[in-house]
Design a protein around this motif. Structure first.
Motif, PDB file in Angstrom:
ATOM      1  N   ALA A  61       0.965   4.397  -1.952  1.00 51.80           N
ATOM      2  CA  ALA A  61       0.431   3.838  -0.704  1.00 51.80           C
ATOM      3  C   ALA A  61       0.805   2.368  -0.558  1.00 51.80           C
ATOM      4  O   ALA A  61       1.189   1.920   0.535  1.00 51.80           O
ATOM      5  N   CYS A  62       0.732   1.601  -1.638  1.00 52.91           N
ATOM      6  CA  CYS A  62       1.111   0.180  -1.588  1.00 52.91           C
ATOM      7  C   CYS A  62       2.593   0.026  -1.260  1.00 52.91           C
ATOM      8  O   CYS A  62       2.967  -0.815  -0.435  1.00 52.91           O
ATOM      9  N   PHE A  63       3.434   0.845  -1.881  1.00 54.32           N
ATOM     10  CA  PHE A  63       4.867   0.767  -1.607  1.00 54.32           C
ATOM     11  C   PHE A  63       5.183   1.150  -0.167  1.00 54.32           C
ATOM     12  O   PHE A  63       6.066   0.564   0.460  1.00 54.32           O
ATOM     13  N   LEU A  64       4.462   2.116   0.390  1.00 55.86           N
ATOM     14  CA  LEU A  64       4.685   2.507   1.778  1.00 55.86           C
ATOM     15  C   LEU A  64       4.282   1.396   2.753  1.00 55.86           C
ATOM     16  O   LEU A  64       4.944   1.199   3.779  1.00 55.86           O
ATOM     17  N   VAL A  65       3.219   0.668   2.437  1.00 57.27           N
ATOM     18  CA  VAL A  65       2.809  -0.456   3.291  1.00 57.27           C
ATOM     19  C   VAL A  65       3.886  -1.535   3.286  1.00 57.27           C
ATOM     20  O   VAL A  65       4.272  -2.057   4.341  1.00 57.27           O
TER      21      VAL A  65
END
Length: 100
Positions: A61-65
């Motif tokens: 999720a952090c990488f997608l943000v």
């Protein structure tokens, strides 16, 4: 409003953008790396540890943000090169002619 008021109004917007993009995105990326390490077991031991799926989920999720913010920045640069702008109507960004 005086000139000082206009300058201070613009200064806090620049400060906020600088904190968000200058320190915020690398912070989110670092949290993603840390979460992925937690998702891989969290220790550098040779023993058998079960990975934590929530760590992987948070990391992804952090990488997608971060990836979304980079893609949005590139879209804004490319759109301005074609005489267009990126605007937000609701949640999703839309490319439209300037001044619309």
């Amino acid at each position: 409003m005086s000139n000082l008021g206009f300058a201070l109004e613009g200064a806090w917007k620049v400060l906020l953008a600088g904190l968000l993009f200058g320190a915020g995105l690398p912070l989110i990326f670092a949290l993603g790396v840390r979460a992925m390490a937690y998702g891989a077991g969290g220790a550098a031991e040779t023993g058998e540890q079960r990975p934590h799926p929530i760590g992987r989920l948070i990391g992804i999720a952090c990488f997608l943000v971060v990836l979304g913010a980079v893609a949005l920045g590139i879209a804004m640069i490319v759109a301005s090169g074609f005489g267009k702008e990126v605007v937000f109507h609701g949640v999703l960004p839309v490319v439209q002619d300037k001044g619309h």
